[in-house]
Design a protein around this motif. Structure first.
Motif, PDB file in Angstrom:
ATOM      1  N   PHE A  67       1.288  -0.728  -0.210  1.00 30.67           N
ATOM      2  CA  PHE A  67       0.488  -0.359   0.266  1.00 30.67           C
ATOM      3  C   PHE A  67       0.840   1.284  -0.437  1.00 30.67           C
ATOM      4  O   PHE A  67       0.668   2.002  -0.829  1.00 30.67           O
ATOM      5  CB  PHE A  67      -0.949  -0.162   1.369  1.00 30.67           C
ATOM      6  CG  PHE A  67      -2.298  -1.259   0.778  1.00 30.67           C
ATOM      7  CD1 PHE A  67      -2.624  -1.042  -0.861  1.00 30.67           C
ATOM      8  CD2 PHE A  67      -2.599  -2.131   1.803  1.00 30.67           C
ATOM      9  CE1 PHE A  67      -4.292  -1.786  -0.341  1.00 30.67           C
ATOM     10  CE2 PHE A  67      -3.354  -2.571   1.768  1.00 30.67           C
ATOM     11  CZ  PHE A  67      -4.732  -2.438   1.075  1.00 30.67           C
ATOM     12  N   GLU A  68       1.658   0.877   0.942  1.00 31.48           N
ATOM     13  CA  GLU A  68       3.035   2.712   0.683  1.00 31.48           C
ATOM     14  C   GLU A  68       3.956   2.745  -0.861  1.00 31.48           C
ATOM     15  O   GLU A  68       3.507   3.529  -1.439  1.00 31.48           O
ATOM     16  CB  GLU A  68       3.966   2.426   1.936  1.00 31.48           C
ATOM     17  CG  GLU A  68       3.177   2.122   2.978  1.00 31.48           C
ATOM     18  CD  GLU A  68       4.809   2.128   4.321  1.00 31.48           C
ATOM     19  OE1 GLU A  68       5.437   1.857   3.863  1.00 31.48           O
ATOM     20  OE2 GLU A  68       4.254   1.883   5.734  1.00 31.48           O
ATOM     21  N   THR A  71       0.512   3.845  -3.054  1.00 30.23           N
ATOM     22  CA  THR A  71       0.340   5.386  -3.110  1.00 30.23           C
ATOM     23  C   THR A  71       1.260   6.215  -3.257  1.00 30.23           C
ATOM     24  O   THR A  71       1.131   6.391  -4.309  1.00 30.23           O
ATOM     25  CB  THR A  71       0.355   5.305  -1.057  1.00 30.23           C
ATOM     26  OG1 THR A  71      -0.726   4.485  -1.348  1.00 30.23           O
ATOM     27  CG2 THR A  71       0.012   6.901  -1.264  1.00 30.23           C
ATOM     28  N   ASN A  94      -9.407  10.399  -3.638  1.00 24.19           N
ATOM     29  CA  ASN A  94      -9.762   8.437  -2.984  1.00 24.19           C
ATOM     30  C   ASN A  94      -9.919   7.841  -4.187  1.00 24.19           C
ATOM     31  O   ASN A  94     -10.688   8.070  -4.932  1.00 24.19           O
ATOM     32  CB  ASN A  94     -11.293   8.380  -1.885  1.00 24.19           C
ATOM     33  CG  ASN A  94     -11.050   8.740  -0.535  1.00 24.19           C
ATOM     34  OD1 ASN A  94      -9.844   8.935  -0.103  1.00 24.19           O
ATOM     35  ND2 ASN A  94     -11.937   9.702   0.009  1.00 24.19           N
ATOM     36  N   LEU A 152      -8.020   3.852  -2.097  1.00 25.44           N
ATOM     37  CA  LEU A 152      -6.800   4.456  -1.352  1.00 25.44           C
ATOM     38  C   LEU A 152      -6.429   5.952  -0.972  1.00 25.44           C
ATOM     39  O   LEU A 152      -7.037   6.655  -2.343  1.00 25.44           O
ATOM     40  CB  LEU A 152      -5.587   3.901  -2.250  1.00 25.44           C
ATOM     41  CG  LEU A 152      -4.547   2.799  -2.089  1.00 25.44           C
ATOM     42  CD1 LEU A 152      -3.739   3.161  -3.251  1.00 25.44           C
ATOM     43  CD2 LEU A 152      -4.476   2.797  -0.633  1.00 25.44           C
ATOM     44  N   VAL A 154      -5.221   9.595  -1.344  1.00 25.54           N
ATOM     45  CA  VAL A 154      -4.045   9.716  -2.446  1.00 25.54           C
ATOM     46  C   VAL A 154      -3.771  11.678  -1.656  1.00 25.54           C
ATOM     47  O   VAL A 154      -4.357  12.094  -2.333  1.00 25.54           O
ATOM     48  CB  VAL A 154      -3.630   9.563  -3.677  1.00 25.54           C
ATOM     49  CG1 VAL A 154      -2.674  10.362  -4.510  1.00 25.54           C
ATOM     50  CG2 VAL A 154      -3.957   8.208  -3.430  1.00 25.54           C
TER      51      VAL A 154
END
Length: 161
Positions: A67-68, A71, A94, A152, A154
């Protein structure tokens, strides 16, 4: 006569004991339904991941790495001035990310309905910017690649002057 009684006794016991070996074969549909109920359809066995996160062994750290990294890639690709010039008040988007079973990514902006944005224009900008991602391994459920979706947040890096 003394020899025939034990023989008859053994013969009768052997005939009755065959019933213990005669087990019922379970119904295929019943087994299938039982197995389908046992599967948790809301979780995957392995989350999608990038090859850069393969070295991480812990499942939660691998998830965090994925996820990191995703992103960070999205933020880099959206850091151009296009969105910040058109919509200066927009600081976070989002993005609904779909990792398909064939290892491709699809993106869809999830904008707040209370604000008035040209969603078609933002969607177009996001789809043109979010291309050429590194290889992603799809999620795995019971040994089969499956589609996964998540949202996510952002943060757009807006440099205030």
């Amino acid at each position: 006569m003394k020899k025939t009684i034990p023989i008859l006794l053994l013969l009768s016991l052997s005939l009755y004991s065959c019933q213990y070996f005669n087990s019922q074969i379970p119904d295929q549909n019943e087994l299938l339904q039982k197995e389908l109920k046992a599967i948790n359809w809301n979780q995957v066995d392995e989350l999608p991941n990038f090859t850069s996160c393969d070295s991480v062994a812990d499942k939660t750290q691998k998830k965090q790495c994925f996820f990191e990294y995703l992103t960070q890639l999205i933020q880099q690709k959206l850091s151009s001035d296009t969105l910040t010039v058109l919509y200066p008040q927009l600081d976070t988007i989002n993005v609904k990310v779909t990792v398909l079973a064939n290892a491709t990514l699809a993106f869809e902006p999830q904008l707040n309905d209370t604000l008035s944005y040209d969603t078609a224009k933002i969607d177009s900008i996001i789809k043109t910017r979010l291309v050429d991602f590194p290889k992603v391994n799809p999620a795995i459920k019971r040994g089969i690649p499956v589609k996964t979706q998540f949202v996510l947040p952002v943060i757009l890096n807006v440099a205030k002057k």
